[in-house]
Design a protein around this motif. Structure first.
Motif, mmCIF file in Angstrom:
data_model
loop_
_atom_site.group_PDB
_atom_site.id
_atom_site.type_symbol
_atom_site.label_atom_id
_atom_site.label_comp_id
_atom_site.label_asym_id
_atom_site.label_seq_id
_atom_site.Cartn_x
_atom_site.Cartn_y
_atom_site.Cartn_z
ATOM 1 N N LEU A 88 33.562 40.125 29.447
ATOM 2 C CA LEU A 88 32.790 39.608 28.325
ATOM 3 C C LEU A 88 33.415 38.364 27.739
ATOM 4 O O LEU A 88 32.799 37.641 26.973
ATOM 5 C CB LEU A 88 32.669 40.673 27.230
ATOM 6 C CG LEU A 88 31.775 41.843 27.592
ATOM 7 C CD1 LEU A 88 31.853 42.915 26.528
ATOM 8 C CD2 LEU A 88 30.338 41.374 27.757
ATOM 9 N N CYS A 89 34.657 38.131 28.076
ATOM 10 C CA CYS A 89 35.348 37.050 27.414
ATOM 11 C C CYS A 89 36.320 36.444 28.414
ATOM 12 O O CYS A 89 36.827 37.137 29.300
ATOM 13 C CB CYS A 89 35.983 37.656 26.161
ATOM 14 S SG CYS A 89 37.546 37.127 25.623
ATOM 15 N N GLY A 90 36.481 35.158 28.349
ATOM 16 C CA GLY A 90 37.352 34.467 29.290
ATOM 17 C C GLY A 90 38.809 34.590 28.885
ATOM 18 O O GLY A 90 39.122 35.143 27.837
ATOM 19 N N PHE A 91 39.705 34.086 29.733
ATOM 20 C CA PHE A 91 41.110 34.113 29.354
ATOM 21 C C PHE A 91 41.768 32.822 29.814
ATOM 22 O O PHE A 91 41.183 32.042 30.563
ATOM 23 C CB PHE A 91 41.818 35.341 29.917
ATOM 24 C CG PHE A 91 41.661 35.526 31.411
ATOM 25 C CD1 PHE A 91 40.539 36.155 31.932
ATOM 26 C CD2 PHE A 91 42.640 35.066 32.285
ATOM 27 C CE1 PHE A 91 40.394 36.323 33.299
ATOM 28 C CE2 PHE A 91 42.504 35.238 33.648
ATOM 29 C CZ PHE A 91 41.378 35.866 34.157
ATOM 30 N N ASP A 92 42.994 32.585 29.355
ATOM 31 C CA ASP A 92 43.650 31.312 29.640
ATOM 32 C C ASP A 92 44.406 31.347 30.953
ATOM 33 O O ASP A 92 44.240 30.491 31.803
ATOM 34 C CB ASP A 92 44.608 30.940 28.502
ATOM 35 C CG ASP A 92 43.866 30.830 27.184
ATOM 36 O OD1 ASP A 92 42.650 30.550 27.228
ATOM 37 O OD2 ASP A 92 44.479 31.026 26.133
ATOM 38 N N SER A 93 45.265 32.353 31.105
ATOM 39 C CA SER A 93 46.029 32.415 32.346
ATOM 40 C C SER A 93 46.341 33.856 32.683
ATOM 41 O O SER A 93 46.214 34.744 31.844
ATOM 42 C CB SER A 93 47.330 31.611 32.200
ATOM 43 O OG SER A 93 48.126 32.192 31.201
ATOM 44 N N GLY A 94 46.760 34.061 33.916
ATOM 45 C CA GLY A 94 47.086 35.400 34.360
ATOM 46 C C GLY A 94 46.131 35.859 35.444
ATOM 47 O O GLY A 94 45.204 35.140 35.834
ATOM 48 N N HIS A 95 46.418 37.059 35.974
ATOM 49 C CA HIS A 95 45.581 37.632 37.018
ATOM 50 C C HIS A 95 45.052 38.973 36.564
ATOM 51 O O HIS A 95 45.803 39.796 36.053
ATOM 52 C CB HIS A 95 46.399 37.823 38.301
ATOM 53 C CG HIS A 95 46.414 36.583 39.125
ATOM 54 N ND1 HIS A 95 45.339 36.211 39.897
ATOM 55 C CD2 HIS A 95 47.346 35.621 39.268
ATOM 56 C CE1 HIS A 95 45.620 35.071 40.501
ATOM 57 N NE2 HIS A 95 46.834 34.688 40.131
ATOM 58 N N VAL A 96 43.764 39.172 36.753
ATOM 59 C CA VAL A 96 43.174 40.445 36.368
ATOM 60 C C VAL A 96 42.314 40.955 37.515
ATOM 61 O O VAL A 96 41.448 40.235 38.010
ATOM 62 C CB VAL A 96 42.290 40.299 35.111
ATOM 63 C CG1 VAL A 96 41.775 41.659 34.681
ATOM 64 C CG2 VAL A 96 43.055 39.639 33.980
ATOM 65 N N ALA A 97 42.583 42.168 37.935
ATOM 66 C CA ALA A 97 41.740 42.794 38.948
ATOM 67 C C ALA A 97 41.315 44.160 38.441
ATOM 68 O O ALA A 97 42.126 44.929 37.927
ATOM 69 C CB ALA A 97 42.489 42.928 40.265
ATOM 70 N N VAL A 98 40.018 44.441 38.551
ATOM 71 C CA VAL A 98 39.486 45.732 38.140
ATOM 72 C C VAL A 98 38.748 46.338 39.328
ATOM 73 O O VAL A 98 37.904 45.670 39.935
ATOM 74 C CB VAL A 98 38.528 45.589 36.935
ATOM 75 C CG1 VAL A 98 37.952 46.944 36.557
ATOM 76 C CG2 VAL A 98 39.243 44.971 35.752
ATOM 77 N N ALA A 99 39.086 47.578 39.657
ATOM 78 C CA ALA A 99 38.470 48.293 40.781
ATOM 79 C C ALA A 99 38.540 47.475 42.066
ATOM 80 O O ALA A 99 37.609 47.461 42.867
ATOM 81 C CB ALA A 99 37.019 48.652 40.452
ATOM 82 N N GLY A 100 39.644 46.777 42.213
ATOM 83 C CA GLY A 100 39.870 46.048 43.454
ATOM 84 C C GLY A 100 39.211 44.677 43.525
ATOM 85 O O GLY A 100 39.276 44.014 44.554
ATOM 86 N N HIS A 101 38.578 44.250 42.433
ATOM 87 C CA HIS A 101 37.926 42.946 42.461
ATOM 88 C C HIS A 101 38.562 42.019 41.429
ATOM 89 O O HIS A 101 38.737 42.413 40.276
ATOM 90 C CB HIS A 101 36.436 43.083 42.155
ATOM 91 C CG HIS A 101 35.733 44.042 43.060
ATOM 92 N ND1 HIS A 101 35.500 43.762 44.385
ATOM 93 C CD2 HIS A 101 35.250 45.285 42.837
ATOM 94 C CE1 HIS A 101 34.876 44.798 44.934
ATOM 95 N NE2 HIS A 101 34.726 45.735 44.019
ATOM 96 N N ASP A 102 38.869 40.828 41.871
ATOM 97 C CA ASP A 102 39.396 39.833 40.936
ATOM 98 C C ASP A 102 38.290 39.470 39.948
ATOM 99 O O ASP A 102 37.169 39.161 40.335
ATOM 100 C CB ASP A 102 39.849 38.589 41.713
ATOM 101 C CG ASP A 102 40.623 37.628 40.822
ATOM 102 O OD1 ASP A 102 40.091 37.285 39.738
ATOM 103 O OD2 ASP A 102 41.739 37.242 41.200
ATOM 104 N N ILE A 103 38.656 39.495 38.679
ATOM 105 C CA ILE A 103 37.644 39.348 37.646
ATOM 106 C C ILE A 103 37.053 37.940 37.610
ATOM 107 O O ILE A 103 35.924 37.725 37.181
ATOM 108 C CB ILE A 103 38.259 39.754 36.297
ATOM 109 C CG1 ILE A 103 37.199 40.315 35.377
ATOM 110 C CG2 ILE A 103 38.973 38.609 35.647
ATOM 111 C CD1 ILE A 103 37.739 41.310 34.422
ATOM 112 N N ASP A 104 37.848 36.985 38.074
ATOM 113 C CA ASP A 104 37.371 35.602 38.101
ATOM 114 C C ASP A 104 36.508 35.328 39.322
ATOM 115 O O ASP A 104 35.577 34.536 39.274
ATOM 116 C CB ASP A 104 38.568 34.646 38.128
ATOM 117 C CG ASP A 104 38.850 34.094 36.746
ATOM 118 O OD1 ASP A 104 37.968 34.237 35.887
ATOM 119 O OD2 ASP A 104 39.933 33.529 36.548
ATOM 120 N N VAL A 105 36.851 35.991 40.423
ATOM 121 C CA VAL A 105 36.175 35.699 41.690
ATOM 122 C C VAL A 105 34.876 36.494 41.825
ATOM 123 O O VAL A 105 33.844 35.959 42.230
ATOM 124 C CB VAL A 105 37.121 36.014 42.872
ATOM 125 C CG1 VAL A 105 36.467 35.613 44.191
ATOM 126 C CG2 VAL A 105 38.448 35.287 42.691
#
Ligand SMILES: Nc1ncnc2c1ncn2[C@@H]1O[C@H](COP(=O)(O)OP(=O)(O)O)[C@@H](O)[C@H]1O
Ligand SMILES: [Mg+2]
Lengths: 432, 253
Positions: free
Chosen positions: A51-68
């Motif tokens: 729901l909201c963007g972020f500045d830096s870092g890596h986030v993966a949920v359920a095996g999927h990169d949140i950005d990709v």
């Protein structure tokens, strides 16, 4: 199931909501993000739910990169916001149906799933009534049901029991536990209730100032505080510094934390320590109003890792305060002035050392601003603290001393509050 | 995206139908204007060069546009309510098209406005107003109404996202509506306007909505005026919607 590394997020208004969060949530786990208001819990959940963007870092949920692959993440998660997400002007079933349609489920599937969820959450008889007629607890249950319509693998609950009465809370906890055990749902919940984190979560991550301070099982966290906790409430906070000095020099005292008028003393054997403590307190000239003796709770853990007690830490920043939005957009000058005032106060808040015992004082009191080294570890940190002191100009210290007394006696309010008082500026009003 | 839009549109429509009072309240102001202005300026029509048989004939398309402006500026207010209520977040966690969220709101608002306009037209007839009897022109006029409704609902939603606050949004909505009406031929024919006003009206998108509505709905419809005016209104609607959609997508702070 969820992997977060180095996540940072600063809002356009300048508020640093997340300051480098690292966290891993295992499949099938209930993890509680425990922190006071403004700690960054909601922001973290909003980032994780796309729901909201972020500045830096890596986030993966359920095996999927949140950005990709945000779409795949969305398909795999359910989210129950801090505010109700269900529409008051629709019936329970209509809410469920709409949500199912948004996930592009088939008509038959939506029908079956709505009935199933209605039954699971004991809402079947009310499913065709308008949500505006529901009680808070029912609404929350419908909210969770709606979030589960598409059979997600991960469920995010932001302050699930906020504003519910005690029976509804208990019942909701039951549901959350069952969702986890029956369906194997991975659940990340945020809360500022210690008991909720303690009773519900497999692991608790304490978050404060946009950072995870510590993460472990509730029991392991409580074990990090050894022995017993004796909490003294003194009649006069002025007497605390001296008392602290006296106690710190007593044998068998492991740690001392100050939190407003409360002095938390951690000892190996509470029962034998109490008489000695009482005598020592009297000798120091302090008067005890109450004395509590208990096994350490998560609150003690919280105090240890964040430098202030959870139960007394008050909301200093209303996230949705309307003036913030204005201050961030265009209201530049005013905003800058405010920030200046605030930093000035923060620098000035450190009192000059006058007597040896006064040096200890800062430990409990500047919890927010002081380097974290001052809040963790064991006695003594005198040297480190004195070093930090020298960076404050003498003049500023002299000027600020009487005022810092002022906010210190203030009822646990964070500094924002004090800065208004000191500058005497008419300012935005947080509700207090 | 079309399905998403349709489902959400149905949701909004269902909510509106459960509370028809709001739609009816919205009619009070345009109808009052219609009555008051027709009574006040009834004599206008006898002036040489007045382009219609009676003032109410001339003013009716103006009232229609006014209904659109008043009716569609609420869309942004309800978006703000939805944002604070958390129902928008509910939509956005699903894989739904973000464009559909804006589109459904805007279309819903335009649809309500269309219903209101039809009621206004039906009320005006017994008051002595004459409109075209050709169905195709009535439909053309209502299309112009919908386009203008889409445009202003989009602007209202876009402003809501920029301002994030209800009060300034309502204030700007009110501030905007009246000048836009006066800087157009909604109430006064062009030849009775001072030249600077005529000039200003050229840059007023509402003016083209008024022209299109009038050209189509007046007793003797004028396709030659309708098409260019409706074209400009359509462009305006598309631009406004695109703006609202991009503002909404940027909302993800
Ligand atoms: N939309 C926003 N704009 C600006 N600042 C925000 C916004 N949302 C939250 N913040 C700030 O980010 C910090 C963390 O807020 P939040 O994540 O809501 O905390 P929590 O949920 O733990 O109470 C706070 O200082 C808050 O003021
Ligand atoms: Mg929150």
């Amino acid at each position: 199931m969820i992997k977060i590394a180095g996540l940072t997020k600063t809002f356009p208004s300048g508020a640093r909501a997340l300051a480098g969060v690292d966290l891993e949530v295992k499949p099938g786990e209930i993890l509680a993000l425990l922190g006071p208001n403004g700690a960054g819990k909601t922001t973290a959940v909003r980032v994780l739910t796309t729901l909201c963007g972020f500045d830096s870092g890596h986030v993966a949920v359920a095996g999927h990169d949140i950005d990709v692959e945000p779409e795949k993440v969305r398909q795999a998660i359910g989210y129950v916001a801090q505010e109700t997400g269900v529409d008051y002007f629709l019936t329970g079933r209509e809410n469920l149906t709409l949500q199912g349609q948004l996930y592009r489920m088939t008509k038959a599937d939506i029908l079956a799933r709505s009935a199933e969820l209605g039954e699971y959450f004991d809402l079947t008889t009310q499913l065709d009534q308008l949500v505006s007629t529901y009680s808070g607890g029912m609404r929350r249950k419908l909210d969770i049901a709606t979030a589960l319509i598409h059979r997600p693998k991960v469920l995010f609950l932001d302050e699930p029991t906020l504003g519910l009465d005690a029976p509804s809370r208990q019942s909701l906890w039951q549901y959350v536990r069952r969702l986890n055990t029956d369906l194997g749902l991975t659940i990340l919940l945020t809360t500022h209730y210690l008991d909720e984190a303690d009773k519900l979560a497999h692991r608790v991550a304490i978050i404060d100032n946009g950072k995870i301070q510590v993460i472990d099982t509730p029991d392991a966290l409580k074990d990090t505080i050894k022995g017993d906790a004796i909490i003294l409430e003194v009649a006069d906070t002025q007497t605390i510094p001296k008392l602290q000095y006296v106690l710190a020099n007593m044998a068998d005292v492991q740690d001392i934390r100050i939190d407003g008028p409360h002095v938390h003393v951690y000892v190996a054997q509470g029962a034998t320590m109490i008489p000695r403590l009482v005598d020592a307190t009297r000798a120091s000239g302090a008067e005890i109003k109450y004395l509590t003796f208990a096994r350490p709770t998560l609150d003690d853990v919280f105090l240890r890792y964040t430098g202030s007690s959870m139960t007394r830490k008050k909301d200093g920043s209303e996230p949705n305060a309307w003036w913030k939005q204005w201050a961030g957009k265009g209201g530049g000058k005013w905003q800058k002035q405010w920030q200046q005032d605030q930093t000035a106060t923060e620098t000035a808040a450190a009192p000059p050392p006058e007597a040896p015992w006064q040096r200890w004082q800062n430990q409990g009191d500047t919890s927010d601003g002081a380097p974290s080294a001052a809040n963790s570890g064991t006695w003594p940190q005198q040297e480190a603290w004195r070093d930090a002191q020298t960076s404050v100009p003498d003049e500023a210290r002299q000027k600020a001393w009487p005022e810092s007394q002022h906010w210190q006696s203030d009822e646990g309010g964070p500094k924002t509050k004090a800065s208004w008082k000191q500058t005497g500026k008419p300012g935005p009003h947080t509700k207090d | 995206m079309l399905f998403d839009t349709w489902h959400l549109f149905k949701k909004y429509l269902r909510i509106s139908l459960r509370m028809p009072m709001w739609t009816i309240f919205g009619l009070i102001q345009p109808l009052l204007w219609l009555l008051i202005f027709s009574a006040l300026f009834g004599g206008f029509a006898s002036m040489p060069g007045f382009p219609a048989a009676s003032y109410i004939d001339y003013f009716l398309p103006g009232v229609v546009v006014m209904t659109v402006l008043f009716g569609s500026s609420w869309s942004g207010v309800s978006l703000l309510r939805e944002l604070t209520a958390g129902t928008v977040a509910r939509m956005l966690v699903s894989p739904i098209s973000r464009t559909a969220v804006v589109l459904s709101r805007v279309l819903h608002s335009a649809f309500l406005v269309l219903l209101q306009v039809i009621i206004v037209l039906l009320t005006a007839l017994p008051l002595g107003a004459h409109i075209t009897t050709q169905i195709s022109f009535i439909l053309a006029g209502l299309t112009a109404v919908v386009l203008l409704g889409v445009a202003f609902a989009s602007i209202s939603n876009g402003l809501a996202i920029m301002l994030q606050r209800e009060e300034p949004l309502v204030m700007i909505g009110n501030l905007m509506t009246l000048p836009l009406m006066f800087f157009s031929t909604a109430m006064v024919p062009q030849q009775f306007m001072p030249s600077w006003l005529q000039y200003a009206a050229m840059f007023n998108p509402v003016e083209y909505g008024v022209q299109a509505a009038r050209a189509a709905l007046q007793a003797n419809p004028d396709a030659g005026v309708f098409w260019p005016a409706a074209g400009i209104t359509a462009l305006f609607a598309i631009a406004a919607t695109a703006w609202a959609v991009s503002a909404f997508k940027a909302l993800r702070d």
